[in-house]
Design an enzyme around this catalytic site. Structure first.
Site, PDB file in Angstrom:
ATOM      1  N   LYS A   1      97.047  45.032  70.883  1.00  0.00           N
ATOM      2  CA  LYS A   1      96.238  46.186  71.274  1.00  0.00           C
ATOM      3  C   LYS A   1      95.130  45.759  72.238  1.00  0.00           C
ATOM      4  O   LYS A   1      94.533  44.686  72.072  1.00  0.00           O
ATOM      5  CB  LYS A   1      95.648  46.794  69.998  1.00  0.00           C
ATOM      6  CG  LYS A   1      94.935  48.118  70.152  1.00  0.00           C
ATOM      7  CD  LYS A   1      94.529  48.600  68.760  1.00  0.00           C
ATOM      8  CE  LYS A   1      93.751  49.888  68.769  1.00  0.00           C
ATOM      9  NZ  LYS A   1      93.379  50.306  67.388  1.00  0.00           N
TER      10      LYS A   1
ATOM     11  N   SER B   1      94.224  53.775  61.668  1.00  0.00           N
ATOM     12  CA  SER B   1      94.715  53.445  63.002  1.00  0.00           C
ATOM     13  C   SER B   1      95.810  52.401  63.048  1.00  0.00           C
ATOM     14  O   SER B   1      96.358  52.133  64.115  1.00  0.00           O
ATOM     15  CB  SER B   1      93.548  53.006  63.892  1.00  0.00           C
ATOM     16  OG  SER B   1      92.784  54.129  64.264  1.00  0.00           O
TER      17      SER B   1
ATOM     18  N   SER C   1      94.473  54.772  66.189  1.00  0.00           N
ATOM     19  CA  SER C   1      94.294  54.489  67.602  1.00  0.00           C
ATOM     20  C   SER C   1      95.232  53.402  68.126  1.00  0.00           C
ATOM     21  O   SER C   1      95.269  53.147  69.322  1.00  0.00           O
ATOM     22  CB  SER C   1      92.847  54.037  67.849  1.00  0.00           C
ATOM     23  OG  SER C   1      92.583  52.798  67.196  1.00  0.00           O
TER      24      SER C   1
END
Length: 530
Positions: free
Chosen positions: A111, A216, A192
Site C-alpha cells: 500500500k 481497512s 482504505s
C-alpha cells in the site's frame, strides 16, 4: 486518473501486453499466475523451472494488460523500476545456494502509505506527497526484502487511509484516481487498502500488504474475495507508515489463501526498536504456517455475534450456511453471543482518532525530506484548498479540519476517550464475551457485498464487524465465506490479544471445508433480478 509513475507507464498508451501476459514473453513459457500461491511458485523456483525475473516480468505484463488497459482496475499507483534488477539479484543468490527466506523471489505489492527507500514515492494517495521519497524503508518493507521478496510496486488507496471526509468514496485518491472492483467494475473496493485488495484479487502479485485503523484490511479483503489479517496492535511494526492513530494502526497481510497470509504474517511480525508498541512482539510471534491444520475447528467453541450481522438478508443466509459448515468441521457453536458494550464506544473512537491523527501526522510530515513542502496537518489542509479542483472535486476534508481543531494528547478529553474505548471494547467487551461462555473465538460477517461506486453521494456502506477488534487492538481474520449475486462476502474470526495463530487455524479449517473463493471475471456490472 493518475498516470502510472514508472518506466512501465508506456502501457497506458502503446504497450498493451495481452499476448505476453497470456502466452509467452520473449520466448519464455507463460507462468500460470492466476491463483498461484507462494508454495506453488516457490517449488517451481526451487526446481529451476522458473526464475524470479520471469515471474516479475509476467506480473508486470499482467498489470499492463488488466490494470492500466483492458478492464483498467487501476489498483497499482506505481511500479518499482528496480523490480527486475532485484529479481535478477535474488535469482543469482538462489543459483549460488543462498535463499534469504520464505518469500525468496516472490513479487509483493504494498500500500502506498508504507515508506520505501529508493525510487518510489510514498504518497498516501495525496498530491501533496507526490514527490516524497522516504530516506529509509518502513520496517515491514525491510522485513520483506530480508525474506527475499521483490517489491513489485505500490497500490492505490483511499486517500489518507480514508480519514479525510465522512462523505468519501473508498478507493479514490487525488494522486491515484479510482480503483475498481475486479468482480464488477462499477462496484467499490472498500477502504482504505482498496488497491491492495483489488490487485491481489486480480492476481497482479502473489500477496500484498495493507494497513488498518478500523476495517481497512478486513473490508477490502472481504469485498475482493481475499483473506485479510488485522494483527494484534504491536505485533507488526508501524515505523515508516503514514499514520492515522497509534492506538489502532497496524499493517497486515492480504492474500488469496490463508496459507499465503500466514506465511506473510510470519515475515512481517516482530519487535522493532523504531516502534515502542512492538516491545512484546518477539515473545508472541511464531511461524504461523504451523497453525494451518484442517482439523483446527474440532472442539473449538465459536460464538456467533448476531448483532454484528444483519447487513442484508442474503448475507445472513450465507452466514447461516457458514455456521452449518463450522458445525460439520467439528466446532461447538454458541448462538447467539452477546458482545457487551457494542456501539457504546463509537463516539470515543472518533475523538481518539482525531487527536492522534493530528499528533501522529504532524510528526510524520515534519520528518520528511526538505523538498516536501507539506510539513503539518495545517499545511495539508491549505494545500487541499489550493488544489481543490484535483484534490476535492467530489468531497471535502472535514475530518482533517476537525482533527486540526483538537488540542494535544495531554488533554483530558482525549485521555478519557482512549481509556474508555479500550476498556469497553477489550476487557469489558471481547474478553468478557469470550470468558462468559468459555469461547475460543467470535465470528460475524465481515460486511456486505461491494456497493455501486457513487462519487456524488459517497460510500453506501451497509455495516460491518471490524470495530470491536480494531478499537481493542485485538486480531481479526477475514476469510471468504460465499458470494451474493456473484460478489464476495467474508466472515471474520476474532478473539483476544495475540491469538493470531489460533484464528489462522480456524480460518484455514473453514477455508478448506468451504473453498468459497472464486477468482474475479472482470464483469462490467452485476446483473440483478428484476
Amino acid at each position: 486518473m493518475h498516470v502510472l509513475r514508472s518506466r512501465y507507464g508506456c502501457a497506458l498508451v502503446s504497450c498493451f501486453f495481452a499476448a505476453a501476459a497470456f502466452g509467452q514473453t520473449n520466448g519464455t513459457p507463460h507462468v500460470q499466475l492466476e491463483e498461484a500461491s507462494i508454495a506453488q511458485l516457490t517449488q517451481q523456483l526451487r526446481r529451476g523451472e522458473l526464475t524470479s525475473h520471469t515471474l516479475v516480468q509476467q506480473y508486470l505484463d499482467r498489470i499492463a494488460a488488466l490494470d492500466k488497459a483492458g478492464p483498467a482496475i487501476n489498483a497499482v499507483i506505481e511500479l518499482n523500476p528496480d523490480a527486475l534488477a532485484i529479481a535478477d539479484k535474488v535469482d543469482a543468490a538462489r543459483k549460488s545456494g543462498k535463499v534469504y527466506g520464505p518469500l525468496h523471489g516472490i513479487p509483493v505489492l504494498i500500500k502506498d502509505n508504507i515508506d520505501t527507500a529508493g525510487k518510489m514515492s510514498t504518497s498516501a494517495g495525496s498530491l501533496a506527497l507526490a514527490d516524497s521519497i522516504a530516506a529509509k524503508d518502513a520496517t515491514v518493507v525491510a522485513r520483506l526484502r530480508a525474506a527475499g521478496a521483490v517489491i513489485l510496486g505500490k497500490t492505490n488507496l483511499s486517500e489518507w487511509a480514508n480519514f479525510r471526509s465522512t462523505h468519501s468514496t473508498s478507493g479514490l485518491s487525488g494522486l491515484g484516481g479510482l480503483t475498481r472492483n475486479p468482480y464488477a467494475l462499477d462496484r467499490n473496493t472498500c477502504g482504505s487498502s482498496s488497491g491492495t485488495g483489488a490487485a491481489i484479487a486480480a492476481n497482479f502479485a502473489v500477496v500484498g500488504v495493507g494497513t488498518e485503523t478500523d476495517g481497512s484490511i478486513v473490508c477490502p479483503s472481504s469485498v475482493n474475495g481475499l483473506v485479510g489479517i488485522k494483527p494484534t496492535l504491536g505485533l507488526v511494526s508501524r515505523a515508516g507508515i503514514v499514520p492515522i492513530a497509534h492506538s489502532q494502526d497496524t499493517a497486515g497481510p492480504m492474500a488469496r489463501t490463508v496459507a499465503d497470509a500466514a506465511t506473510l504474517l510470519t515475515v512481517l511480525a516482530g519487535s522493532d526498536v523504531r516502534d515502542a508498541a512492538t516491545k512484546d512482539a518477539d515473545k508472541h510471534r511464531r511461524d504461523y504456517t504451523k497453525a494451518l491444520d484442517a482439523k483446527s475447528l474440532k472442539g473449538a467453541r465459536i460464538g456467533i455475534v448476531r448483532k454484528l450481522a444483519g447487513v442484508g438478508p442474503e448475507v445472513d443466509r450465507v452466514f447461516d450456511a457458514s455456521i452449518v459448515a463450522l458445525k460439520a468441521a467439528g466446532a461447538v457453536i454458541v448462538d447467539p453471543v452477546e458482545l457487551p458494550n457494542q456501539g457504546k464506544y463509537d463516539d470515543d473512537e472518533s475523538v481518539v482518532l482525531q487527536y492522534e491523527f493530528k499528533a501522529d501526522l504532524d510528526a510524520y510530515l515534519a520528518a520528511l525530506a526538505p523538498n516536501v513542502k507539506t510539513r503539518s496537518l495545517a499545511d495539508l489542509i491549505e494545500f487541499n484548498k489550493a488544489h481543490a479542483d484535483r484534490e476535492m472535486p467530489w468531497f471535502g476534508q472535514e475530518l482533517l479540519e476537525q482533527s486540526q481543531a483538537r488540542g494535544g494528547l495531554d488533554e483530558k478529553v482525549y485521555k478519557d476517550a482512549l481509556a474508555k474505548s479500550k476498556r469497553l471494547a477489550g476487557a469489558e467487551g471481547i474478553d468478557a464475551a469470550l470468558a462468559k461462555d468459555k469461547l475460543d473465538a467470535l465470528i460475524a460477517p465481515t460486511g456486505g457485498p461491494a456497493w455501486v461506486t457513487d462519487l456524488v453521494n459517497g460510500d453506501h456502506y451497509t455495516g460491518g464487524s471490524s470495530t470491536p477488534a480494531a478499537v481493542a487492538g485485538y486480531p481479526a481474520v477475514t476469510v471468504p465465506m460465499s458470494a451474493v449475486h456473484g460478489l464476495p462476502v467474508g466472515v471474520t474470526f476474532f478473539a483476544g490479544a495475540w491469538s493470531e495463530a489460533q484464528l489462522i487455524g480456524y480460518a484455514y479449517a473453514f477455508e478448506q471445508a468451504t473453498h468459497a473463493r472464486k477468482p474475479p471475471q472482470f464483469s462490467a456490472h452485476i446483473d440483478t433480478p428484476n
